[in-house]
Design a protein around this motif. Structure first.
Motif, PDB file in Angstrom:
ATOM      1  N   ASP A 120       0.850  -1.177   0.000  1.00 18.89           N
ATOM      2  CA  ASP A 120       0.000   0.000   0.000  1.00 18.89           C
ATOM      3  C   ASP A 120       0.891   1.233   0.000  1.00 18.89           C
ATOM      4  OD1 ASP A 120      -2.256   1.493  -0.062  1.00 18.89           O
ATOM      5  OD2 ASP A 120      -2.894   1.065   1.991  1.00 18.89           O
ATOM      6  N   MET A 121       0.304   2.364  -0.341  1.00 14.32           N
ATOM      7  CA  MET A 121       1.056   3.608  -0.388  1.00 14.32           C
ATOM      8  C   MET A 121       0.270   4.709   0.301  1.00 14.32           C
ATOM      9  SD  MET A 121       2.572   3.544  -4.273  1.00 14.32           S
ATOM     10  CE  MET A 121       1.142   2.709  -4.958  1.00 14.32           C
ATOM     11  N   GLU A 122       0.965   5.529   1.054  1.00 15.44           N
ATOM     12  CA  GLU A 122       0.365   6.692   1.695  1.00 15.44           C
ATOM     13  C   GLU A 122       0.967   7.934   1.050  1.00 15.44           C
ATOM     14  OE1 GLU A 122       1.097   6.408   5.861  1.00 15.44           O
ATOM     15  OE2 GLU A 122      -0.166   4.620   6.131  1.00 15.44           O
ATOM     16  N   LEU A 123       0.098   8.762   0.497  1.00 18.11           N
ATOM     17  CA  LEU A 123       0.538   9.965  -0.214  1.00 18.11           C
ATOM     18  C   LEU A 123       0.225  11.204   0.600  1.00 18.11           C
ATOM     19  CD1 LEU A 123       1.540  11.499  -2.765  1.00 18.11           C
ATOM     20  CD2 LEU A 123      -0.813  11.350  -3.623  1.00 18.11           C
ATOM     21  N   GLU A 124       1.220  12.056   0.778  1.00 15.19           N
ATOM     22  CA  GLU A 124       1.027  13.352   1.417  1.00 15.19           C
ATOM     23  C   GLU A 124       1.643  14.418   0.522  1.00 15.19           C
ATOM     24  OE1 GLU A 124       2.759  13.360   5.269  1.00 15.19           O
ATOM     25  OE2 GLU A 124       1.430  11.818   6.098  1.00 15.19           O
ATOM     26  N   SER A 125       1.075  15.607   0.569  1.00 14.74           N
ATOM     27  CA  SER A 125       1.649  16.710  -0.202  1.00 14.74           C
ATOM     28  C   SER A 125       1.687  17.957   0.654  1.00 14.74           C
ATOM     29  CB  SER A 125       0.839  16.966  -1.479  1.00 14.74           C
ATOM     30  OG  SER A 125      -0.485  17.353  -1.178  1.00 14.74           O
ATOM     31  N   LEU A 134       5.699   3.672   1.540  1.00 14.12           N
ATOM     32  CA  LEU A 134       5.251   2.314   1.257  1.00 14.12           C
ATOM     33  C   LEU A 134       4.883   1.619   2.565  1.00 14.12           C
ATOM     34  CD1 LEU A 134       7.811   1.078  -1.440  1.00 14.12           C
ATOM     35  CD2 LEU A 134       5.611   2.214  -1.754  1.00 14.12           C
ATOM     36  N   VAL A 135       3.803   0.841   2.514  1.00 12.37           N
ATOM     37  CA  VAL A 135       3.321   0.135   3.695  1.00 12.37           C
ATOM     38  C   VAL A 135       3.126  -1.335   3.340  1.00 12.37           C
ATOM     39  CG1 VAL A 135       1.523  -0.004   5.446  1.00 12.37           C
ATOM     40  CG2 VAL A 135       2.128   2.222   4.463  1.00 12.37           C
ATOM     41  N   ASP A 136       3.754  -2.228   4.105  1.00 10.71           N
ATOM     42  CA  ASP A 136       3.646  -3.669   3.869  1.00 10.71           C
ATOM     43  C   ASP A 136       2.393  -4.202   4.549  1.00 10.71           C
ATOM     44  OD1 ASP A 136       3.932  -6.379   3.504  1.00 10.71           O
ATOM     45  OD2 ASP A 136       5.644  -6.600   4.851  1.00 10.71           O
ATOM     46  N   THR A 137       1.303  -4.281   3.797  1.00 11.02           N
ATOM     47  CA  THR A 137       0.034  -4.735   4.373  1.00 11.02           C
ATOM     48  C   THR A 137      -0.130  -6.250   4.308  1.00 11.02           C
ATOM     49  OG1 THR A 137      -1.049  -4.349   2.237  1.00 11.02           O
ATOM     50  CG2 THR A 137      -1.149  -2.570   3.871  1.00 11.02           C
ATOM     51  N   TRP A 138       0.680  -6.932   3.504  1.00 13.52           N
ATOM     52  CA  TRP A 138       0.558  -8.380   3.353  1.00 13.52           C
ATOM     53  C   TRP A 138       1.511  -9.156   4.252  1.00 13.52           C
ATOM     54  CZ3 TRP A 138      -3.177 -10.855   0.653  1.00 13.52           C
ATOM     55  CH2 TRP A 138      -3.900 -10.135  -0.304  1.00 13.52           C
ATOM     56  N   GLY A 139       2.455  -8.464   4.860  1.00 11.81           N
ATOM     57  CA  GLY A 139       3.443  -9.160   5.679  1.00 11.81           C
ATOM     58  C   GLY A 139       4.380 -10.004   4.831  1.00 11.81           C
ATOM     59  N   VAL A 140       5.027  -9.369   3.841  1.00  7.26           N
ATOM     60  CA  VAL A 140       5.874 -10.116   2.906  1.00  7.26           C
ATOM     61  C   VAL A 140       7.243 -10.456   3.488  1.00  7.26           C
ATOM     62  CG1 VAL A 140       4.699  -9.188   0.891  1.00  7.26           C
ATOM     63  CG2 VAL A 140       6.679  -7.963   1.816  1.00  7.26           C
ATOM     64  N   GLY A 141       7.544  -9.953   4.670  1.00 11.73           N
ATOM     65  CA  GLY A 141       8.774 -10.345   5.367  1.00 11.73           C
ATOM     66  C   GLY A 141      10.038  -9.992   4.628  1.00 11.73           C
ATOM     67  N   CYS A 146      12.927  -6.221  -1.824  1.00 11.79           N
ATOM     68  CA  CYS A 146      12.767  -6.431  -3.261  1.00 11.79           C
ATOM     69  C   CYS A 146      11.551  -5.682  -3.786  1.00 11.79           C
ATOM     70  CB  CYS A 146      12.656  -7.922  -3.557  1.00 11.79           C
ATOM     71  SG  CYS A 146      12.401  -8.323  -5.308  1.00 11.79           S
ATOM     72  N   LEU A 147      10.421  -5.830  -3.117  1.00 12.59           N
ATOM     73  CA  LEU A 147       9.198  -5.151  -3.543  1.00 12.59           C
ATOM     74  C   LEU A 147       9.342  -3.633  -3.445  1.00 12.59           C
ATOM     75  CD1 LEU A 147       6.091  -7.116  -2.193  1.00 12.59           C
ATOM     76  CD2 LEU A 147       6.500  -6.332  -4.524  1.00 12.59           C
ATOM     77  N   SER A 148       9.953  -3.172  -2.375  1.00 13.92           N
ATOM     78  CA  SER A 148      10.111  -1.728  -2.183  1.00 13.92           C
ATOM     79  C   SER A 148      10.925  -1.119  -3.310  1.00 13.92           C
ATOM     80  CB  SER A 148      10.782  -1.440  -0.839  1.00 13.92           C
ATOM     81  OG  SER A 148       9.976  -1.866   0.239  1.00 13.92           O
ATOM     82  N   GLU A 196      11.607   4.739   7.747  1.00 14.70           N
ATOM     83  CA  GLU A 196      10.519   4.348   6.862  1.00 14.70           C
ATOM     84  C   GLU A 196      11.052   4.169   5.445  1.00 14.70           C
ATOM     85  OE1 GLU A 196       7.593   3.762   8.006  1.00 14.70           O
ATOM     86  OE2 GLU A 196       7.399   4.919   9.867  1.00 14.70           O
ATOM     87  N   THR A 197      10.268   3.481   4.622  1.00 13.47           N
ATOM     88  CA  THR A 197      10.578   3.399   3.202  1.00 13.47           C
ATOM     89  C   THR A 197       9.676   4.382   2.487  1.00 13.47           C
ATOM     90  OG1 THR A 197      11.280   1.083   3.291  1.00 13.47           O
ATOM     91  CG2 THR A 197      10.568   1.929   1.157  1.00 13.47           C
ATOM     92  N   GLU A 198      10.262   5.457   1.985  1.00 12.06           N
ATOM     93  CA  GLU A 198       9.482   6.526   1.388  1.00 12.06           C
ATOM     94  C   GLU A 198      10.318   7.312   0.389  1.00 12.06           C
ATOM     95  OE1 GLU A 198       8.415   8.547   4.967  1.00 12.06           O
ATOM     96  OE2 GLU A 198      10.126   9.910   4.856  1.00 12.06           O
ATOM     97  N   VAL A 199       9.630   8.091  -0.430  1.00  9.89           N
ATOM     98  CA  VAL A 199      10.307   8.970  -1.374  1.00  9.89           C
ATOM     99  C   VAL A 199       9.687  10.353  -1.267  1.00  9.89           C
ATOM    100  CG1 VAL A 199       8.751   8.250  -3.248  1.00  9.89           C
ATOM    101  CG2 VAL A 199      10.931   9.362  -3.799  1.00  9.89           C
TER     102      VAL A 199
END
Length: 338
Positions: A120-125, A134-141, A146-148, A196-199
């Motif tokens: 999932d992604m959270e967008l702020e401006s 980026l938010v790991d909602t599935w628990g991909v461990g 890799c996904l990020s 966090e993992t963000e851009v």
């Protein structure tokens, strides 16, 4: 007995076109398709089907094999950079991006949130600067790095025409020096072991030289309004559109939008009335556009689309969509696939 979470992982939700593109990417690096699919249980014929969809479990298995076979830790980011607008089925957004650069980022995030729901992604401006977490909602461990990197590479590719000076932050380490990463994205900042993992990425100060008169007018108007320091009704309208597109779900209310714009709800309504529209009309227009996009370009269940767009249940979504278009969501999806 399987839990609802386990059952959700078996629902086809990801277009197989992403797997096909990943295989082509790895084959150019000497990885054989058979090696990639060996432990996934996915037949090659499935990937050759243009209408095929993969479950979360199947996608995870492919990514697990991919992560193991990749010898360069930057490869996932590089693959993401190949996922441009046409790759996501978003070629039509290219025109939107040229004419309305602020809207491009919000619409892409909202589409990927449903169309490619691996994270999932959270967008702020804030002003002209965007932040996507980026938010790991599935628990991909252990597959989260890799996904990020895939997501961040794609965000960079899609947004680089309208944004500048990307600052990537990852919540995991890298064995490579930063300058090795900057070879993939010159002029960008990379930070690892972040919280966090963000851009973070600001809009470009001026449009790219593409002779687009509409874009030049838009930027000139925006600069003029910034100098005056007094937001017009049209500027408020554009800001409200951006905020609704970034999150059209349940938190998207007149009061919440007004709070984010630092004005009263009454003032917001007055600005929108001066622009000959209303908050309800804007939100419904954006909901309809997103809903049609999801119905035609994704295989996401109707209840999931309803939830993402802020409806309490599928019945409410169906009733609203029929009032907007004269058709039910199911009819639109069937008509598009015939």
């Amino acid at each position: 007995m399987e839990t609802s979470s386990e059952l959700a992982r078996e629902v086809p939700i990801v277009s197989a076109r992403y797997a096909r593109m990943l295989i082509r990417f790895l084959e150019k690096r000497g990885v054989r398709c058979q090696s990639l699919l060996a432990k996934t249980g996915i037949a090659g014929s499935t990937l050759e089907n243009p209408d095929a969809w993969l479950s979360m479990n199947q996608t995870i298995e492919i990514l697990r094999q991919t992560d193991w076979l990749m010898t360069d830790e930057r490869a996932a980011f590089e693959f993401g950079q190949q996922l441009d607008l046409p790759s996501h089925g978003l070629l039509g957004f290219a025109v939107l991006g040229q004419q309305h650069p602020r809207r491009l980022v919000g619409m892409i995030v909202q589409y990927l949130r449903v169309g490619l729901p691996l994270m999932d992604m959270e967008l702020e401006s804030s002003g002209s600067t965007f932040r996507i977490k980026l938010v790991d909602t599935w628990g991909v461990g252990d597959l989260q790095p890799c996904l990020s990197k895939i997501y961040m590479g794609s965000i960079h590719r899609i947004s680089c025409q309208v944004c500048s000076h990307f600052r990537f932050q990852f919540n995991f380490p890298s064995a490579l020096p930063v300058d090795e990463w900057q070879l993939l994205a010159p002029g960008c900042d990379f930070e690892f072991n972040a919280a966090e993992t963000e851009v973070t990425m600001p809009l470009k100060e001026a449009p790219a030289p593409n002779r687009n008169d509409n874009l030049q007018f838009l930027m000139a108007r925006t600069q003029h309004q910034r100098v005056r320091g007094r937001p017009s009704a049209n500027e408020t309208l554009a800001q409200v559109r951006d905020l609704i597109m970034s999150q059209p779900g349940r938190p998207c209310t007149t009061e919440n939008i007004a709070r984010r714009l630092d004005i009263s709800a009454r003032t917001l309504r007055q600005h929108l009335a001066s622009a000959n529209t209303s908050f309800r009309a804007l939100r419904n227009e954006i909901r309809e556009n997103f809903a049609t996009l999801y119905l035609q370009d994704t295989n996401v269940p109707l209840e999931s689309i309803a939830d993402k767009l802020g409806f309490s249940d599928q019945a409410g979504f169906t009733k609203a969509y029929r009032s907007w278009t004269g058709k039910t969501p199911g009819e639109v999806r069937r008509d598009h696939r015939e």
